[in-house]
Design a protein around this motif. Structure first.
Motif, PDB file in Angstrom:
ATOM      1  N   GLU A   1      73.658  25.237  29.138  1.00 56.83           N
ATOM      2  CA  GLU A   1      73.665  24.246  28.066  1.00 56.83           C
ATOM      3  C   GLU A   1      73.676  24.885  26.675  1.00 56.83           C
ATOM      4  O   GLU A   1      73.617  24.157  25.673  1.00 56.83           O
ATOM      5  N   SER A   2      73.719  26.200  26.598  1.00 51.24           N
ATOM      6  CA  SER A   2      73.638  26.858  25.294  1.00 51.24           C
ATOM      7  C   SER A   2      74.876  26.535  24.458  1.00 51.24           C
ATOM      8  O   SER A   2      75.970  26.278  24.977  1.00 51.24           O
ATOM      9  N   GLU A   3      74.699  26.586  23.146  1.00 51.07           N
ATOM     10  CA  GLU A   3      75.811  26.307  22.247  1.00 51.07           C
ATOM     11  C   GLU A   3      76.904  27.357  22.381  1.00 51.07           C
ATOM     12  O   GLU A   3      78.079  27.079  22.109  1.00 51.07           O
TER      13      GLU A   3
ATOM     14  N   GLY B   1      79.234  26.185  24.914  1.00 51.93           N
ATOM     15  CA  GLY B   1      80.054  25.125  24.351  1.00 51.93           C
ATOM     16  C   GLY B   1      81.229  25.655  23.552  1.00 51.93           C
ATOM     17  O   GLY B   1      82.323  25.088  23.583  1.00 51.93           O
ATOM     18  N   ARG B   2      81.001  26.754  22.848  1.00 50.12           N
ATOM     19  CA  ARG B   2      82.070  27.337  22.040  1.00 50.12           C
ATOM     20  C   ARG B   2      83.024  28.185  22.873  1.00 50.12           C
ATOM     21  O   ARG B   2      84.221  28.229  22.610  1.00 50.12           O
TER      22      ARG B   2
END
Length: 248
Positions: free
Chosen positions: A190-192, A195-196
């Motif tokens: 779930e880390s950003e 996401g990137r």
């Protein structure tokens, strides 16, 4: 975040020959992972050696010369992308360690004070830099100094971090000892950063041939079935006598 590459071979050769066609794509990742480089290797006496620099790997004559001249059967290469607020200096450059073990990490762990609680004051006093990664290594070293095998030390330390740290982006790491290469793969899905970057960013995969095995994080084409993912939350051990991973 950083990039990792390890190699284990049944026969010694210059590191550049061992990594072969994957070397240049790996080094070119320094266009982004530009905050230094490090190489750990097993020397002719069976001890672990470490050479590192704070220049860009793709611009480093020292690195290219080392990779062509250093003959070994086990090595780890690290390209650093410094975490915010951590200085680009030799003391913070991976791999960390000495003749007994060298350790490289790709990720972030907070708070640093929690990591330090896993390390004896005497061992913590040997830290050269300010990174969470070096303290991750010293926590593993603490376990090894009290009799744990490398795989036990990594497993115990990562369990303690998982249970006690406030933030873990990734625990992806490689440790080279005189007896083998030990890798560990775990990250927060779930880390950003995921996401990137995409879900494969923190994965470790390996490619075994007749005479050698490469282990690496992503960043250049690693087609399957030649490259196979390593399982999460497990220590994989690679030795020159058995190029296939032993999963702990």
């Amino acid at each position: 975040m950083c990039r990792l590459l390890g190699v284990v071979s049944s026969q010694p050769a210059p590191i550049a020959e061992l990594v072969a066609e994957d070397l240049e794509p790996f080094i070119q990742l320094a266009c982004e992972h530009k905050d230094g480089w490090g190489v750990a290797f097993r020397d002719e006496l069976g001890a672990v050696g470490v050479v590192k620099g704070i220049d860009r790997a793709d611009d480093s004559d020292m690195l290219r010369g080392l990779l062509k001249s250093c003959v070994t059967d086990m090595a780890v290469l690290h390209l650093r992308m410094a975490s915010p607020n951590l200085a680009v200096e030799m003391a913070n450059t991976h791999p960390f360690g000495d003749a007994r073990a060298a350790f490289a990490h790709n990720g972030e762990i907070r708070p640093v004070a929690f990591l330090e609680s896993l390390i004896s004051p005497e061992l913590l006093a040997t830290a050269d830099g300010t990174t969470d990664s070096e303290r991750f290594y010293l926590a593993v070293r603490e376990q090894m100094d009290h009799g744990a095998t490398p795989e036990e030390a990594i497993a115990r330390t990562t369990t303690a971090i998982r249970e006690g740290a406030e933030m873990i982006i990734s625990l992806n790491s490689m440790m080279l000892t005189p007896t083998g290469l030990f890798t560990y793969s775990e990250h927060d899905p779930e880390s950003e950063v995921i996401g990137r970057r995409g879900k494969g960013y923190f994965g470790l995969s390996y490619h075994r041939s007749e005479t050698k095995t490469l282990v690496a994080s992503e960043g250049w084409p690693q087609p399957q079935p030649q490259w196979q993912p390593l399982p999460e939350q497990r220590v994989a051990e690679f030795t020159t006598g058995s190029l296939a991973p032993q999963i702990h």
